[in-house]
Design a protein around this motif. Structure first.
Motif, PDB file in Angstrom:
ATOM      1  N   LEU A 192       5.999  -8.465  -5.110  1.00 35.41           N
ATOM      2  CA  LEU A 192       5.458  -7.127  -4.871  1.00 35.41           C
ATOM      3  C   LEU A 192       6.303  -6.073  -5.578  1.00 35.41           C
ATOM      4  CD1 LEU A 192       4.638  -7.384  -1.058  1.00 35.41           C
ATOM      5  CD2 LEU A 192       2.993  -7.329  -2.943  1.00 35.41           C
ATOM      6  N   TRP A 193       5.641  -5.059  -6.080  1.00 39.94           N
ATOM      7  CA  TRP A 193       6.318  -3.990  -6.800  1.00 39.94           C
ATOM      8  C   TRP A 193       5.712  -2.648  -6.390  1.00 39.94           C
ATOM      9  CZ3 TRP A 193      10.821  -3.889  -8.660  1.00 39.94           C
ATOM     10  CH2 TRP A 193      11.230  -2.921  -9.580  1.00 39.94           C
ATOM     11  N   THR A 194       6.495  -1.589  -6.541  1.00 42.36           N
ATOM     12  CA  THR A 194       6.056  -0.252  -6.174  1.00 42.36           C
ATOM     13  C   THR A 194       6.104   0.655  -7.388  1.00 42.36           C
ATOM     14  OG1 THR A 194       6.877  -0.517  -3.909  1.00 42.36           O
ATOM     15  CG2 THR A 194       6.471   1.728  -4.667  1.00 42.36           C
ATOM     16  N   LEU A 195       4.959   1.198  -7.756  1.00 45.06           N
ATOM     17  CA  LEU A 195       4.861   2.165  -8.848  1.00 45.06           C
ATOM     18  C   LEU A 195       4.559   3.536  -8.256  1.00 45.06           C
ATOM     19  CD1 LEU A 195       2.682   0.156 -11.418  1.00 45.06           C
ATOM     20  CD2 LEU A 195       5.141   0.584 -11.538  1.00 45.06           C
ATOM     21  N   SER A 223       5.937   5.720  -3.739  1.00 45.77           N
ATOM     22  CA  SER A 223       4.639   5.524  -3.107  1.00 45.77           C
ATOM     23  C   SER A 223       4.774   4.518  -1.963  1.00 45.77           C
ATOM     24  CB  SER A 223       3.644   4.999  -4.143  1.00 45.77           C
ATOM     25  OG  SER A 223       2.441   4.585  -3.526  1.00 45.77           O
ATOM     26  N   ASP A 224       3.813   4.517  -1.062  1.00 42.22           N
ATOM     27  CA  ASP A 224       3.755   3.503  -0.005  1.00 42.22           C
ATOM     28  C   ASP A 224       2.943   2.283  -0.438  1.00 42.22           C
ATOM     29  OD1 ASP A 224       5.215   4.929   1.987  1.00 42.22           O
ATOM     30  OD2 ASP A 224       3.462   6.167   2.361  1.00 42.22           O
ATOM     31  N   GLU A 225       2.357   2.353  -1.611  1.00 46.48           N
ATOM     32  CA  GLU A 225       1.484   1.273  -2.081  1.00 46.48           C
ATOM     33  C   GLU A 225       2.298   0.190  -2.774  1.00 46.48           C
ATOM     34  OE1 GLU A 225      -2.521   0.792  -4.908  1.00 46.48           O
ATOM     35  OE2 GLU A 225      -1.244   2.564  -5.061  1.00 46.48           O
ATOM     36  N   SER A 226       2.037  -1.065  -2.416  1.00 46.88           N
ATOM     37  CA  SER A 226       2.690  -2.199  -3.060  1.00 46.88           C
ATOM     38  C   SER A 226       1.634  -3.094  -3.691  1.00 46.88           C
ATOM     39  CB  SER A 226       3.509  -3.004  -2.038  1.00 46.88           C
ATOM     40  OG  SER A 226       4.532  -2.211  -1.487  1.00 46.88           O
ATOM     41  N   VAL A 227       1.900  -3.510  -4.930  1.00 45.07           N
ATOM     42  CA  VAL A 227       0.980  -4.387  -5.655  1.00 45.07           C
ATOM     43  C   VAL A 227       1.795  -5.485  -6.337  1.00 45.07           C
ATOM     44  CG1 VAL A 227      -0.827  -2.672  -6.069  1.00 45.07           C
ATOM     45  CG2 VAL A 227       1.087  -2.830  -7.663  1.00 45.07           C
ATOM     46  N   THR A 228       1.127  -6.567  -6.724  1.00 45.46           N
ATOM     47  CA  THR A 228       1.822  -7.630  -7.444  1.00 45.46           C
ATOM     48  C   THR A 228       1.814  -7.315  -8.937  1.00 45.46           C
ATOM     49  OG1 THR A 228      -0.147  -8.994  -7.857  1.00 45.46           O
ATOM     50  CG2 THR A 228       0.986  -9.296  -5.741  1.00 45.46           C
ATOM     51  N   ASN A 230       0.880  -9.398 -11.172  1.00 46.38           N
ATOM     52  CA  ASN A 230      -0.411  -9.887 -11.681  1.00 46.38           C
ATOM     53  C   ASN A 230      -1.476  -8.793 -11.579  1.00 46.38           C
ATOM     54  OD1 ASN A 230       0.452 -12.475 -12.369  1.00 46.38           O
ATOM     55  ND2 ASN A 230       0.016 -13.308 -10.333  1.00 46.38           N
ATOM     56  N   GLN A 231      -1.483  -8.083 -10.460  1.00 43.31           N
ATOM     57  CA  GLN A 231      -2.451  -7.003 -10.295  1.00 43.31           C
ATOM     58  C   GLN A 231      -2.207  -5.880 -11.300  1.00 43.31           C
ATOM     59  OE1 GLN A 231      -1.626  -6.457  -6.051  1.00 43.31           O
ATOM     60  NE2 GLN A 231      -3.757  -6.961  -5.577  1.00 43.31           N
ATOM     61  N   ILE A 232      -0.943  -5.539 -11.523  1.00 40.73           N
ATOM     62  CA  ILE A 232      -0.621  -4.473 -12.483  1.00 40.73           C
ATOM     63  C   ILE A 232      -1.152  -4.820 -13.871  1.00 40.73           C
ATOM     64  CG2 ILE A 232       1.283  -3.323 -13.692  1.00 40.73           C
ATOM     65  CD1 ILE A 232       2.871  -3.569 -11.016  1.00 40.73           C
ATOM     66  N   TYR A 233      -0.891  -6.032 -14.322  1.00 37.06           N
ATOM     67  CA  TYR A 233      -1.342  -6.429 -15.662  1.00 37.06           C
ATOM     68  C   TYR A 233      -2.864  -6.537 -15.734  1.00 37.06           C
ATOM     69  CZ  TYR A 233       3.326  -7.167 -17.609  1.00 37.06           C
ATOM     70  OH  TYR A 233       4.601  -6.971 -18.099  1.00 37.06           O
ATOM     71  N   GLU A 234      -3.490  -6.970 -14.653  1.00 36.64           N
ATOM     72  CA  GLU A 234      -4.957  -7.021 -14.623  1.00 36.64           C
ATOM     73  C   GLU A 234      -5.547  -5.612 -14.717  1.00 36.64           C
ATOM     74  OE1 GLU A 234      -7.102  -9.335 -14.800  1.00 36.64           O
ATOM     75  OE2 GLU A 234      -6.156 -11.213 -14.163  1.00 36.64           O
ATOM     76  N   ILE A 235      -4.920  -4.649 -14.041  1.00 33.61           N
ATOM     77  CA  ILE A 235      -5.387  -3.258 -14.103  1.00 33.61           C
ATOM     78  C   ILE A 235      -5.280  -2.731 -15.538  1.00 33.61           C
ATOM     79  CG2 ILE A 235      -4.834  -0.891 -13.397  1.00 33.61           C
ATOM     80  CD1 ILE A 235      -3.907  -2.131 -10.680  1.00 33.61           C
ATOM     81  N   ILE A 236      -4.179  -3.039 -16.201  1.00 33.54           N
ATOM     82  CA  ILE A 236      -3.990  -2.581 -17.588  1.00 33.54           C
ATOM     83  C   ILE A 236      -5.055  -3.179 -18.497  1.00 33.54           C
ATOM     84  CG2 ILE A 236      -2.440  -2.653 -19.575  1.00 33.54           C
ATOM     85  CD1 ILE A 236      -0.106  -2.715 -17.488  1.00 33.54           C
ATOM     86  N   VAL A 294      -2.408   3.203  -7.723  1.00 28.89           N
ATOM     87  CA  VAL A 294      -1.913   2.537  -8.923  1.00 28.89           C
ATOM     88  C   VAL A 294      -3.008   2.363  -9.976  1.00 28.89           C
ATOM     89  CG1 VAL A 294      -1.034   0.361  -9.842  1.00 28.89           C
ATOM     90  CG2 VAL A 294       0.027   1.371  -7.833  1.00 28.89           C
ATOM     91  N   ASP A 295      -4.168   1.871  -9.574  1.00 29.46           N
ATOM     92  CA  ASP A 295      -5.213   1.636 -10.566  1.00 29.46           C
ATOM     93  C   ASP A 295      -5.686   2.941 -11.195  1.00 29.46           C
ATOM     94  OD1 ASP A 295      -6.303   2.230  -8.011  1.00 29.46           O
ATOM     95  OD2 ASP A 295      -8.265   1.512  -8.646  1.00 29.46           O
TER      96      ASP A 295
END
Length: 338
Positions: A192-195, A223-228, A230-236, A294-295
């Motif tokens: 998990l990562w926080t952007l 932020s309070d939002e945490s994403v993986t 994998n999710q970050i790269y998929e969003i990009i 994030v998205d």
């Protein structure tokens, strides 16, 4: 409020500068003037190199400030200089530290301001810890009105937030995606990562400025939002309109293969799951909420970069390095299975 920013045009500080200018703050920026072209109206410039202490001392003579914030200090000697320059001239001194200073590896993935500071992997983080220790000593012994702010991974419209990229920035990873080439994700991509978008960071930071309850305190702003990852790269990839071709590579292997400081930025930071507890910030700044999802933020960044070719900096050396790393993995796998 009368404030002085040392820097003021970087990823973190530029959004704060814009929001303060809109609020009518009497804001001064002390910098060398290299990135002042797009500053909002009303911002005052003190053009100087902060490292030329005698010149800066002369330029700020007769000034006193409600807040002084240093965005470009990385070593204790730079804070010693700031103390000499601003002791007795400001009601609050804000130092921009780093959330990478928190304990690695973490004993608990949930990070509060009470999480120990220790990072054996990254000199950058250890220097930030030393800076904090120096300032808190001045607070305790000399009454220097310090507030320490710890950002985590904060981004804006000029750079895509990534785990692994070259020395010339993030564009080459996007270029690989557009060319249907494989891109490297560190680990298995599930940590998990926080952007945090810089506009959200600015809201929290401004709430700490002139805040008597923040003196002598350390606060992270995220932020309070945490994403993986994998999710970050998929969003990009989705924002670029392509299908992600991911290759997962262990962080230890990437660090061993890198001539850049991936040992620090990966093993000492991005390879770890981090989830921030922002309760302290919300007590100090009632109503603070990070609102850029994030998205949404990444898609805004991609649109901006695609519309501005000056941010599309090619990095053929990094591109070749990615191909070599992926090729080495494939060769190793083949040698084992033959």
């Amino acid at each position: 409020m009368k404030a002085l920013f040392i820097g003021g045009t970087g990823t973190i500080s530029s959004a704060i500068t814009r929001q303060l200018a809109e609020s009518g703050c009497e804001l001064y920026l002390l910098n060398r003037g290299n990135r002042n072209d797009e500053l909002p109206a009303g911002v005052r410039i003190i053009q100087a190199d902060i490292n030329r202490e005698e010149e800066v001392s002369r330029l700020i003579e007769g000034h006193s400030f409600d807040v002084v914030a240093d965005f470009i200090a990385f070593e204790p000697a730079q804070l010693e200089r700031d103390y000499r320059l601003f002791h007795g001239k400001t009601k609050q001194f804000i130092f921009i530290s780093s959330a990478s200073a928190y304990q690695k590896p973490l004993s608990d993935y949930r990070i509060t301001e009470g999480t120990p500071l220790s990072n054996p992997y990254w000199a950058y983080s250890r220097n930030k810890i030393a800076c904090e220790e120096y300032l808190m000593k001045q607070y305790r012994e000399q009454g220097f009105p310090v507030t320490i702010v710890r950002p985590s991974h904060t981004y804006d419209e000029r750079s895509i937030p990534l785990g692994v990229h070259g020395s010339k920035g993030a564009w080459q990873v996007a270029r690989r995606m557009l060319d249907n080439k494989r891109v490297i994700i560190h680990g298995d991509g599930t940590s998990l990562w926080t952007l945090t978008h810089n506009s959200d960071f600015a809201k929290g930071f401004i709430g700490l400025m002139g805040n008597i309850h923040a003196i002598g305190e350390s606060v992270h702003i995220t932020s309070d939002e945490s994403v993986t990852w994998n999710q970050i790269y998929e969003i990009i990839a989705d924002a670029l309109g392509v299908k992600l071709q991911a290759v997962h590579v262990s962080s230890e292997f990437l660090a061993a293969c890198s001539q850049d400081d991936l040992r620090g930025s990966l093993l000492g930071d991005k390879a770890n799951t981090v989830v921030f507890d922002n309760s302290k910030l919300k007590r100090l700044v009632p109503g603070f909420t990070a609102t850029v999802r994030v998205d949404q933020g990444i898609k805004q960044t991609i649109r901006h970069i695609l519309a501005h070719p000056e941010y599309q900096v090619e990095d053929p050396e990094f591109d070749l390095w990615c191909d070599k790393v992926i090729g080495a993995l494939e060769t190793a796998a083949k040698s084992v299975t033959e």
